[in-house]
Design a protein around this motif. Structure first.
Motif, PDB file in Angstrom:
ATOM      1  N   PRO A 100       0.833  -1.208   0.000  1.00  0.00           N
ATOM      2  CA  PRO A 100       0.000   0.000   0.000  1.00  0.00           C
ATOM      3  C   PRO A 100       0.865   1.255   0.000  1.00  0.00           C
ATOM      4  CG  PRO A 100      -0.140  -1.136   2.109  1.00  0.00           C
ATOM      5  CD  PRO A 100       0.675  -1.998   1.205  1.00  0.00           C
ATOM      6  N   LEU A 101       0.317   2.337  -0.509  1.00  0.00           N
ATOM      7  CA  LEU A 101       1.018   3.619  -0.558  1.00  0.00           C
ATOM      8  C   LEU A 101       0.604   4.455   0.655  1.00  0.00           C
ATOM      9  CD1 LEU A 101       0.332   4.380  -4.300  1.00  0.00           C
ATOM     10  CD2 LEU A 101       2.397   3.431  -3.324  1.00  0.00           C
ATOM     11  N   THR A 102       1.559   5.138   1.251  1.00  0.00           N
ATOM     12  CA  THR A 102       1.286   5.992   2.407  1.00  0.00           C
ATOM     13  C   THR A 102       1.801   7.387   2.094  1.00  0.00           C
ATOM     14  OG1 THR A 102       1.560   4.093   3.857  1.00  0.00           O
ATOM     15  CG2 THR A 102       1.599   6.251   4.885  1.00  0.00           C
ATOM     16  N   THR A 103       0.929   8.380   2.255  1.00  0.00           N
ATOM     17  CA  THR A 103       1.326   9.762   1.976  1.00  0.00           C
ATOM     18  C   THR A 103       0.546  10.728   2.854  1.00  0.00           C
ATOM     19  OG1 THR A 103       1.611  11.416   0.233  1.00  0.00           O
ATOM     20  CG2 THR A 103      -0.361  10.056   0.130  1.00  0.00           C
ATOM     21  N   ASN A 104       1.123  11.929   3.036  1.00  0.00           N
ATOM     22  CA  ASN A 104       0.417  13.000   3.748  1.00  0.00           C
ATOM     23  C   ASN A 104      -0.609  13.600   2.808  1.00  0.00           C
ATOM     24  OD1 ASN A 104       2.038  12.654   5.980  1.00  0.00           O
ATOM     25  ND2 ASN A 104       3.535  14.165   5.282  1.00  0.00           N
ATOM     26  N   LEU A 105      -1.684  14.129   3.399  1.00  0.00           N
ATOM     27  CA  LEU A 105      -2.705  14.807   2.606  1.00  0.00           C
ATOM     28  C   LEU A 105      -2.445  16.306   2.605  1.00  0.00           C
ATOM     29  CD1 LEU A 105      -5.813  12.807   3.802  1.00  0.00           C
ATOM     30  CD2 LEU A 105      -4.592  12.575   1.652  1.00  0.00           C
ATOM     31  N   ARG A 106      -2.939  16.995   1.599  1.00  0.00           N
ATOM     32  CA  ARG A 106      -2.730  18.435   1.455  1.00  0.00           C
ATOM     33  C   ARG A 106      -3.378  19.183   2.617  1.00  0.00           C
ATOM     34  NH1 ARG A 106      -5.961  20.449  -3.125  1.00  0.00           N
ATOM     35  NH2 ARG A 106      -7.453  20.829  -1.485  1.00  0.00           N
ATOM     36  N   ALA A 107      -2.619  20.088   3.211  1.00  0.00           N
ATOM     37  CA  ALA A 107      -3.080  20.968   4.293  1.00  0.00           C
ATOM     38  C   ALA A 107      -3.663  20.185   5.467  1.00  0.00           C
ATOM     39  CB  ALA A 107      -4.105  21.978   3.763  1.00  0.00           C
ATOM     40  N   SER A 108      -3.022  19.070   5.803  1.00  0.00           N
ATOM     41  CA  SER A 108      -3.521  18.255   6.903  1.00  0.00           C
ATOM     42  C   SER A 108      -2.360  17.598   7.625  1.00  0.00           C
ATOM     43  CB  SER A 108      -4.464  17.185   6.356  1.00  0.00           C
ATOM     44  OG  SER A 108      -4.871  16.318   7.383  1.00  0.00           O
ATOM     45  N   ARG A 109      -2.565  17.294   8.890  1.00  0.00           N
ATOM     46  CA  ARG A 109      -1.562  16.549   9.649  1.00  0.00           C
ATOM     47  C   ARG A 109      -1.810  15.057   9.517  1.00  0.00           C
ATOM     48  NH1 ARG A 109      -0.094  19.402  15.160  1.00  0.00           N
ATOM     49  NH2 ARG A 109       1.978  19.050  14.363  1.00  0.00           N
ATOM     50  N   ARG A 110      -2.910  14.694   8.917  1.00  0.00           N
ATOM     51  CA  ARG A 110      -3.264  13.278   8.761  1.00  0.00           C
ATOM     52  C   ARG A 110      -2.624  12.734   7.488  1.00  0.00           C
ATOM     53  NH1 ARG A 110      -9.488  12.464   9.898  1.00  0.00           N
ATOM     54  NH2 ARG A 110      -8.750  10.375  10.289  1.00  0.00           N
ATOM     55  N   PHE A 111      -2.552  11.410   7.443  1.00  0.00           N
ATOM     56  CA  PHE A 111      -2.008  10.774   6.243  1.00  0.00           C
ATOM     57  C   PHE A 111      -2.954   9.675   5.792  1.00  0.00           C
ATOM     58  CE2 PHE A 111      -0.192   8.512   9.824  1.00  0.00           C
ATOM     59  CZ  PHE A 111      -0.310   7.185   9.473  1.00  0.00           C
ATOM     60  N   LEU A 112      -2.759   9.248   4.570  1.00  0.00           N
ATOM     61  CA  LEU A 112      -3.603   8.240   3.941  1.00  0.00           C
ATOM     62  C   LEU A 112      -2.746   7.044   3.554  1.00  0.00           C
ATOM     63  CD1 LEU A 112      -6.355   7.406   2.652  1.00  0.00           C
ATOM     64  CD2 LEU A 112      -5.538   8.491   0.559  1.00  0.00           C
ATOM     65  N   GLN A 113      -3.210   5.860   3.933  1.00  0.00           N
ATOM     66  CA  GLN A 113      -2.571   4.626   3.483  1.00  0.00           C
ATOM     67  C   GLN A 113      -3.589   3.938   2.583  1.00  0.00           C
ATOM     68  OE1 GLN A 113      -1.721   1.616   6.443  1.00  0.00           O
ATOM     69  NE2 GLN A 113      -0.034   0.847   5.216  1.00  0.00           N
ATOM     70  N   VAL A 114      -3.233   3.734   1.336  1.00  0.00           N
ATOM     71  CA  VAL A 114      -4.184   3.235   0.354  1.00  0.00           C
ATOM     72  C   VAL A 114      -3.542   2.140  -0.502  1.00  0.00           C
ATOM     73  CG1 VAL A 114      -3.622   5.044  -1.344  1.00  0.00           C
ATOM     74  CG2 VAL A 114      -5.840   3.945  -1.431  1.00  0.00           C
ATOM     75  N   GLY A 115      -4.310   1.074  -0.721  1.00  0.00           N
ATOM     76  CA  GLY A 115      -3.910   0.034  -1.660  1.00  0.00           C
ATOM     77  C   GLY A 115      -4.463   0.396  -3.030  1.00  0.00           C
ATOM     78  N   ILE A 116      -3.686   0.175  -4.061  1.00  0.00           N
ATOM     79  CA  ILE A 116      -4.092   0.557  -5.419  1.00  0.00           C
ATOM     80  C   ILE A 116      -4.210  -0.690  -6.276  1.00  0.00           C
ATOM     81  CG2 ILE A 116      -3.454   1.880  -7.486  1.00  0.00           C
ATOM     82  CD1 ILE A 116      -4.005   3.722  -5.226  1.00  0.00           C
ATOM     83  N   GLY A 117      -5.357  -0.810  -6.948  1.00  0.00           N
ATOM     84  CA  GLY A 117      -5.578  -1.876  -7.922  1.00  0.00           C
ATOM     85  C   GLY A 117      -5.979  -1.262  -9.243  1.00  0.00           C
ATOM     86  N   LEU A 118      -5.467  -1.793 -10.333  1.00  0.00           N
ATOM     87  CA  LEU A 118      -5.751  -1.283 -11.674  1.00  0.00           C
ATOM     88  C   LEU A 118      -6.427  -2.377 -12.489  1.00  0.00           C
ATOM     89  CD1 LEU A 118      -2.213   0.253 -12.352  1.00  0.00           C
ATOM     90  CD2 LEU A 118      -4.197   1.412 -11.370  1.00  0.00           C
ATOM     91  N   SER A 119      -7.284  -1.962 -13.429  1.00  0.00           N
ATOM     92  CA  SER A 119      -7.913  -2.959 -14.295  1.00  0.00           C
ATOM     93  C   SER A 119      -7.918  -2.485 -15.738  1.00  0.00           C
ATOM     94  CB  SER A 119      -9.353  -3.243 -13.851  1.00  0.00           C
ATOM     95  OG  SER A 119     -10.196  -2.176 -14.178  1.00  0.00           O
ATOM     96  N   THR A 120      -7.922  -3.455 -16.645  1.00  0.00           N
ATOM     97  CA  THR A 120      -7.988  -3.183 -18.079  1.00  0.00           C
ATOM     98  C   THR A 120      -8.646  -4.361 -18.784  1.00  0.00           C
ATOM     99  OG1 THR A 120      -6.750  -2.552 -20.051  1.00  0.00           O
ATOM    100  CG2 THR A 120      -5.718  -4.170 -18.611  1.00  0.00           C
TER     101      THR A 120
END
Length: 194
Positions: A100-120
């Protein structure tokens, strides 16, 4: 004389006991045979296994099938054939980033951890391109996710906008590196806002 009478009385009693035991043995054998006969009659299958299987497959005897063909029940539900679509169907392929990807959010002290799935629905070449360029794609996805604020990601509409933005960024990078994008949808198997 008393001795002779006692001997005579003993012999008939022994014969009666032997006769009684033989009668009980015969009665037991007769009941046992009747039980086996009744069980065989009740559980015996007069059909061979092949005929029995065919009977189960057909669900009816030939006479019953003829009667059903002659007079179908009007109240019974009838099978309606479905039309087969003439258009081609495509198989959807999926690719999930390993971690999963972990990053800070814009103008926030919180962060987001998100798993990414792609389809085609394109061929395997698109997923091979994604796997080959995963490091660059992860960097682009982190930049896109970091550009969203906490408030924008609170509802489903915001997450849908994030998915579209990630899809566009991934396709742009794939066009730059491979000459063709091909990613149609982005999914979030995990989405943790902390």
């Amino acid at each position: 004389m008393t001795d002779a009478t006692a001997i005579i009385d003993r012999k008939p009693r022994r014969g009666r006991g032997l006769l009684k035991a033989l009668g009980l043995l015969l009665l037991g054998a007769l009941l046992l045979g009747a039980g086996f006969g009744a069980g065989f009659f009740y559980f015996a299958n007069p059909l061979s296994p092949n005929k029995d299987v065919m009977r189960l497959i057909e669900h009816a005897t030939p006479e019953a099938q003829e009667q059903q063909a002659e007079a179908p029940d009007e109240n019974a539900p009838q099978k309606v054939p479905r039309p087969t679509p003439d258009q081609e169907t495509f198989v959807t392929s999926y690719y999930e980033f390993k971690e999963p990807l972990t990053t800070n959010l814009r103008a926030s002290r919180r962060f987001l951890q998100v798993g990414i799935g792609l389809s085609t629905q394109y061929d395997q070449k698109v997923m091979d391109n994604v796997a080959r360029n995963e490091i660059a794609l992860r960097s682009d996805v982190l930049a896109v996710v970091g550009s969203f604020s906490e408030e924008e990601l609170q509802d489903k509409a915001g997450r849908d906008r994030l998915a579209i933005a990630v899809r566009d960024a991934v396709n742009a990078r794939l066009v730059t590196l491979e000459g063709f994008g091909g990613i149609e949808s982005v999914f979030f198997p995990s989405f943790i806002l902390q």
